[in-house]
Design an enzyme around this catalytic site. Sequence first.
Site, PDB file in Angstrom:
ATOM      1  N   THR A  13      -3.332  49.849  20.304  1.00 47.91           N
ATOM      2  CA  THR A  13      -2.892  48.547  20.817  1.00 47.91           C
ATOM      3  C   THR A  13      -2.334  48.658  22.227  1.00 47.91           C
ATOM      4  OG1 THR A  13      -2.346  47.929  18.560  1.00 47.91           O
ATOM      5  CG2 THR A  13      -1.429  46.566  20.303  1.00 47.91           C
ATOM      6  N   VAL A  14      -1.375  49.582  22.414  1.00 46.11           N
ATOM      7  CA  VAL A  14      -0.712  49.667  23.718  1.00 46.11           C
ATOM      8  C   VAL A  14      -1.668  50.215  24.779  1.00 46.11           C
ATOM      9  CG1 VAL A  14       1.193  50.675  25.019  1.00 46.11           C
ATOM     10  CG2 VAL A  14       1.566  49.898  22.674  1.00 46.11           C
ATOM     11  N   VAL A 132      11.772  50.772  24.974  1.00 49.45           N
ATOM     12  CA  VAL A 132      12.794  49.860  24.450  1.00 49.45           C
ATOM     13  C   VAL A 132      12.493  48.433  24.879  1.00 49.45           C
ATOM     14  CG1 VAL A 132      15.249  49.352  24.291  1.00 49.45           C
ATOM     15  CG2 VAL A 132      14.513  51.700  24.739  1.00 49.45           C
ATOM     16  N   ILE A 136      10.731  43.656  28.482  1.00 50.20           N
ATOM     17  CA  ILE A 136      12.019  43.445  29.163  1.00 50.20           C
ATOM     18  C   ILE A 136      12.397  44.738  29.882  1.00 50.20           C
ATOM     19  CG2 ILE A 136      14.431  42.775  28.878  1.00 50.20           C
ATOM     20  CD1 ILE A 136      13.704  41.750  26.066  1.00 50.20           C
ATOM     21  N   ASP A 201      12.776  51.589  13.623  1.00 51.67           N
ATOM     22  CA  ASP A 201      12.306  51.298  14.976  1.00 51.67           C
ATOM     23  C   ASP A 201      13.481  50.820  15.852  1.00 51.67           C
ATOM     24  OD1 ASP A 201       9.974  50.512  16.909  1.00 51.67           O
ATOM     25  OD2 ASP A 201      11.192  48.703  16.718  1.00 51.67           O
ATOM     26  N   LYS A 205      15.396  52.690  19.271  1.00 49.40           N
ATOM     27  CA  LYS A 205      15.687  52.008  20.534  1.00 49.40           C
ATOM     28  C   LYS A 205      17.185  51.999  20.811  1.00 49.40           C
ATOM     29  CE  LYS A 205      11.661  49.026  19.824  1.00 49.40           C
ATOM     30  NZ  LYS A 205      11.263  47.740  19.205  1.00 49.40           N
ATOM     31  N   GLY A 307       3.885  44.270  21.306  1.00 48.56           N
ATOM     32  CA  GLY A 307       2.587  43.677  21.609  1.00 48.56           C
ATOM     33  C   GLY A 307       1.948  44.384  22.777  1.00 48.56           C
TER      34      GLY A 307
END
Lengths: 448, 448
Positions: A13-14, A132, A136, A201, A205, A307
Amino acid sequence: MRQLNVAIIGCGTVGGGVWQALRRNQDLLEKRAGIRLRVSCIVVKDPDKKRFVRLPKRLVGSDWKVAVDDPKTDLVVELVGGVATARKVVEKALGLGKPVVTANKALLAAHGDSLFEKAKNRQTGLYFEASVAGGIPIVKVLREGLLANRFPRIYGILNGTCNYILSRMQEEGEDFSSILAEAQLNGYAESDASLDVNGLDALHKTAILASLAHGFWVSPGDIHVEGIRHVTNLDIGFADRLGYRIKLLSSILSRKQDRDVTEIQATVCPTLVPYNHGLADIDGVFNAINVHGDIVGETLYCGQGAGAEATASAVLSDIAAAALDSLKLADGTAEPTAPCSGCQWQPFTALTQNGKVIAWEDVVSKFYLRLTVTDAPGTMAQIANVLAENTIGISSIIQPEGHESSSVPLILMIHDASVRAMNQALKRIRNLSVVKAAPVMIRVDHFQ
Amino acid sequence: MRQLNVAIIGCGTVGGGVWQALRRNQDLLEKRAGIRLRVSCIVVKDPDKKRFVRLPKRLVGSDWKVAVDDPKTDLVVELVGGVATARKVVEKALGLGKPVVTANKALLAAHGDSLFEKAKNRQTGLYFEASVAGGIPIVKVLREGLLANRFPRIYGILNGTCNYILSRMQEEGEDFSSILAEAQLNGYAESDASLDVNGLDALHKTAILASLAHGFWVSPGDIHVEGIRHVTNLDIGFADRLGYRIKLLSSILSRKQDRDVTEIQATVCPTLVPYNHGLADIDGVFNAINVHGDIVGETLYCGQGAGAEATASAVLSDIAAAALDSLKLADGTAEPTAPCSGCQWQPFTALTQNGKVIAWEDVVSKFYLRLTVTDAPGTMAQIANVLAENTIGISSIIQPEGHESSSVPLILMIHDASVRAMNQALKRIRNLSVVKAAPVMIRVDHFQ
């Protein structure tokens, strides 16, 4: 314009998101950074697998060692995920003095200390903005934008899947497992969602943010973590009546700071957040981080925490930073004031040798307590006595009327008490004959 | 550890805040940045004036030229404010090849193009994080954290004084002038608040953000600006009934982007913001910026936009960045990939030669319209006819009942229309005999 050759290891995905984003905005990125970026290799496990992006055949490889070793590779982007292979990739690249960009929070939380040490020894950089809170740029904000601040309080909603599930439970009144199943169907949760819903998860972070903010290596093992599996609709409903929403909240609080030791409190657990606090409004897959700096005051950062695209934005920003730093190193002009990472800001482990996370048992907080009790005279007295004997104060009580069954819920809001005192009291309360099920205890935070 | 000598020019609110913050966290800042910072001089207009901070006598000077000229001064921090002297200070320092940190949005908005050009020619840096949104590191976020993104939409609440006044008007139901007087008494507004309430301060910040985001120099003169003086309680009340709050909103929207020209829409004006949008919740002196990146999606940044401490946080972060860049320059190791500013990221004017802000008349928006009309048969028909003739659609109407006077308010919510069409229609509406006062027109934004 000089050129940097980038090997992308991993194209799930990434990785796919990074490739697509680079295709879209490569011109812009190169103009802004003043550097030409060339993807020289994309390493995948199975080159024949169908993916959501089309990769040029000439770039696709299947052996990460070859790609990392290749003298033409200037920069390694690790997007493998997981810890085992990813660790080898990052160690090998750093060992060769090649800078690494990673989005891998699990890897950093587990082995960050040795990886950053390795980067320091090899005078190269390890970049992790994407690890993280996705898009953002919170790592940059903490490390550079708020550089002059100490951080008495940091709160975060750091897992989009949990936040989505809790938001939907609140809106729909449905229970955890049906919302989870639905989230898995529409892609908001992984088919194995345990890393998310068990809080791991968010834990990874939180460990990274805590290390960044407080300058010593915070191990995930030192942070108390609870997932959201035990949060029921009943609790969401009572919290609502009391003026709260339940969020999976990370909190990192400075407790003591002197020359010898920095003491912090770091926890990840479902928490009652008052409606009038900004974090109560963060819904769905969004992440948010509320940072209190001792100079800047309260600040808030919000965006998509996961995402392909949001994460790609952070990875590309790191690629640009790594590229710029890396060209300097290639010139032999590495910044001597920041010997540890090749990047101009000191990595977070540079500050303190001695730091400590206080034990969960020593955490003092307000609590929400839901007991399942017999609706009979004397019940409240027995419970109140146990609490009183443990010097635990009750700030409010709800005992809803109208239940026909012999067992009724009893909600107690508890004044500041230590987890130790609460555990002791709950052990005794659970053994009372009027108490019919395991007590439910959830933290309450007033952010003060 | 190497040392950098910093001359602070100007010691009002921000200068005093920087001095205090540096006293508090100098150790931390130096450890994090890996550089020793020494304030070598603080230049003030009147050394004998009482201030809220105590300055060491040996550091205080009164001649900025001497301080800037001093060969020992490595870095100049311009906190004079205003445009006249500040411009001379910055030009002189840059002319000497000394990097400059400034919080001065008015100076940058008026002369930024020539100042950045000067910095580029002298291979030194001009740092301005503190010039927009105080403690929120939005400049760093746009320039570095979201480097890989185009910015289709940026919205900001950028003036704390206006936001405070509008929030209080909403809460208290009092009118503009009494809230302004109260804000001046308790220090939330300057004694001469015209720069704030006329929208000029927000305008300067908007020009800087627009330039940053779109890569060409956006002059404040090209941006439509309205202040908040004409916002009445009546309008705040009607907006509330319709589900909106009125905010002084900056909006920077990308309109067309091709090889030849970048076209944006940039405005600063009171705007109806729907209750369910995050910016509607930003109250009091807080600032917030909502940034849409084409890759990262929607992000939000919030914090105190003004005040000694918040601004000091940004100034200190810039001092650290400038110090690091400056040491590299002193070594002759200036980053050759970023020749323009001495800092590793290209300044915002590097991208496009041709950019354009579309004229206010060409802006298309929804509008709130408040007319003062005669409560007589045919009134609505006359007004509706004029709007129809200008192809302006009405989406909803409020005509409150119960008014005894002959003049009543009539609220029309207007579908998307150009300002040109609205102005043409309003000119005719104003001349109708049934219309008793100048129409009030306020933008409505649905953030779509």
